[in-house]
Design a protein around this motif. Structure first.
Motif, PDB file in Angstrom:
ATOM      1  N   LEU A 181      40.543  43.628  42.265  1.00 54.39           N
ATOM      2  CA  LEU A 181      41.157  42.455  41.640  1.00 54.39           C
ATOM      3  C   LEU A 181      41.092  42.578  40.125  1.00 54.39           C
ATOM      4  O   LEU A 181      42.088  42.328  39.415  1.00 54.39           O
ATOM      5  N   LEU A 182      39.945  42.973  39.613  1.00 52.07           N
ATOM      6  CA  LEU A 182      39.776  43.087  38.167  1.00 52.07           C
ATOM      7  C   LEU A 182      40.736  44.118  37.575  1.00 52.07           C
ATOM      8  O   LEU A 182      41.310  43.907  36.494  1.00 52.07           O
ATOM      9  N   ARG A 183      40.956  45.206  38.291  1.00 50.70           N
ATOM     10  CA  ARG A 183      41.865  46.246  37.785  1.00 50.70           C
ATOM     11  C   ARG A 183      43.303  45.749  37.684  1.00 50.70           C
ATOM     12  O   ARG A 183      44.069  46.246  36.856  1.00 50.70           O
ATOM     13  N   ARG A 184      43.667  44.782  38.494  1.00 50.75           N
ATOM     14  CA  ARG A 184      45.045  44.276  38.474  1.00 50.75           C
ATOM     15  C   ARG A 184      45.299  43.269  37.359  1.00 50.75           C
ATOM     16  O   ARG A 184      46.452  42.913  37.090  1.00 50.75           O
ATOM     17  N   LEU A 185      44.241  42.774  36.741  1.00 53.00           N
ATOM     18  CA  LEU A 185      44.392  41.719  35.748  1.00 53.00           C
ATOM     19  C   LEU A 185      44.723  42.298  34.375  1.00 53.00           C
ATOM     20  O   LEU A 185      44.411  43.455  34.086  1.00 53.00           O
ATOM     21  N   ALA A 187      44.618  43.212  30.414  1.00 52.54           N
ATOM     22  CA  ALA A 187      43.523  43.574  29.506  1.00 52.54           C
ATOM     23  C   ALA A 187      42.990  42.316  28.838  1.00 52.54           C
ATOM     24  O   ALA A 187      43.746  41.415  28.481  1.00 52.54           O
ATOM     25  N   GLY A 188      41.701  42.252  28.661  1.00 53.42           N
ATOM     26  CA  GLY A 188      41.080  41.069  28.064  1.00 53.42           C
ATOM     27  C   GLY A 188      40.560  40.077  29.079  1.00 53.42           C
ATOM     28  O   GLY A 188      39.918  39.088  28.715  1.00 53.42           O
ATOM     29  N   SER A 189      40.822  40.322  30.379  1.00 52.98           N
ATOM     30  CA  SER A 189      40.371  39.385  31.411  1.00 52.98           C
ATOM     31  C   SER A 189      38.870  39.437  31.639  1.00 52.98           C
ATOM     32  O   SER A 189      38.327  38.588  32.344  1.00 52.98           O
ATOM     33  N   ARG A 190      38.202  40.436  31.058  1.00 52.60           N
ATOM     34  CA  ARG A 190      36.758  40.539  31.214  1.00 52.60           C
ATOM     35  C   ARG A 190      35.988  39.587  30.314  1.00 52.60           C
ATOM     36  O   ARG A 190      34.785  39.414  30.469  1.00 52.60           O
ATOM     37  N   SER A 191      36.658  38.972  29.357  1.00 50.26           N
ATOM     38  CA  SER A 191      35.945  38.246  28.307  1.00 50.26           C
ATOM     39  C   SER A 191      35.155  37.061  28.835  1.00 50.26           C
ATOM     40  O   SER A 191      34.141  36.689  28.244  1.00 50.26           O
ATOM     41  N   LEU A 214      31.479  46.651  37.943  1.00 45.56           N
ATOM     42  CA  LEU A 214      32.432  45.909  37.121  1.00 45.56           C
ATOM     43  C   LEU A 214      32.154  46.026  35.629  1.00 45.56           C
ATOM     44  O   LEU A 214      33.059  45.856  34.809  1.00 45.56           O
ATOM     45  N   ARG A 215      30.892  46.196  35.281  1.00 43.10           N
ATOM     46  CA  ARG A 215      30.491  46.295  33.870  1.00 43.10           C
ATOM     47  C   ARG A 215      30.995  45.100  33.050  1.00 43.10           C
ATOM     48  O   ARG A 215      31.642  45.245  32.020  1.00 43.10           O
TER      49      ARG A 215
END
Length: 250
Positions: A181-185, A187-191, A214-215
């Protein structure tokens, strides 16, 4: 009786069902006693977070609403009930039908990870996605929420959990699906990191694997098993927020 006492939040779970009216959370096993061929037996109305036995679900809802102590004979003014994001239209109709039959009032269905995000205080109207992993006994859902809507979601139905949490096969699958899921979002969705909710949120092995894969910042919600029920009640009490999420009775 105060207006708040006329509002009910309802979280029908595979293992536990929780209700909230006023400020007291009632928590009971979802399994109830039934009879098959005249023999008493344990019935499980909810499996994988979905209604498996509509008749038993009606009985469960009756017991749960009794837990809310609405003893004056009047129906509640409104019920918000949680459903998994993975619930099909027929699954949603089954929940709505069981709750409305017993409650006799307006019933609104809310996707549980969205309610959980509200319950832990995330700004779900912010256009930047927030990530939630809701770890239940029968279903685990990872979602990205932004601008008041679920932008993307993945789910895993579980056959069983243990007292220690997710079994090894499910643990790896949950980590893999959340990473996907995270890979599909964008850039910047990790913030904003990842908030973990649900009864299985405290499993340390799961949290360790998530951090490694996930880091990003992983936060376990306070009383994570109550995140959904508290979010549902907050939406009951804040019509403007509920409106911003497009919630309506149906």
């Amino acid at each position: 009786m105060s207006p708040m006492r006329r509002l009910v939040a309802l979280d029908l779970g595979t293992a536990r069902t929780r209700s909230l009216s006023g400020d007291a959370i009632a928590d009971r096993p979802s399994a109830i006693m039934g009879r098959a061929s005249g023999v008493a037996d344990v019935v499980r109305p909810i499996r994988h977070g979905m209604v498996a036995d509509p008749g038993a679900c009606v009985r469960l809802v009756r017991l749960v609403l009794q837990d809310t102590r609405l003893y004056d004979g009047r129906p509640p003014a409104r019920v918000l009930a949680g459903v998994p994001i993975a619930a099909s239209p027929s699954d949603r109709r089954a929940v709505h039908g069981a709750v409305s039959e017993i409650a006799g009032c307006e019933v609104t269905l809310v996707e549980e990870p969205l309610a959980a995000a509200v319950g832990v205080g995330l700004d779900v109207l912010d256009p930047r996605p927030c990530l939630v992993l809701d770890v239940g006994a029968g279903i685990v859902e990872a979602v990205a929420i932004g601008g008041g809507a679920v932008a993307d979601a993945v789910s895993l139905q579980l056959g069983a959990t243990t007292a220690a949490g997710l079994p090894p096969y499910a643990l790896e699958s949950v980590v893999d699906m959340t990473a996907g899921l995270l890979r599909r979002l964008p850039a910047g969705s990790r913030s904003r990191g990842l908030a973990v909710t649900g009864g299985g949120a405290h499993q340390e092995l799961l949290l360790s694997r998530l951090r490694t894969a996930l880091r990003l910042r992983i936060t376990v919600a306070p009383q994570p098993q109550h995140a959904t029920i508290r979010g549902l009640m907050r939406l009951c009490l804040q019509p403007a927020l509920a409106g911003g999420l497009g919630l309506r009775a149906r």
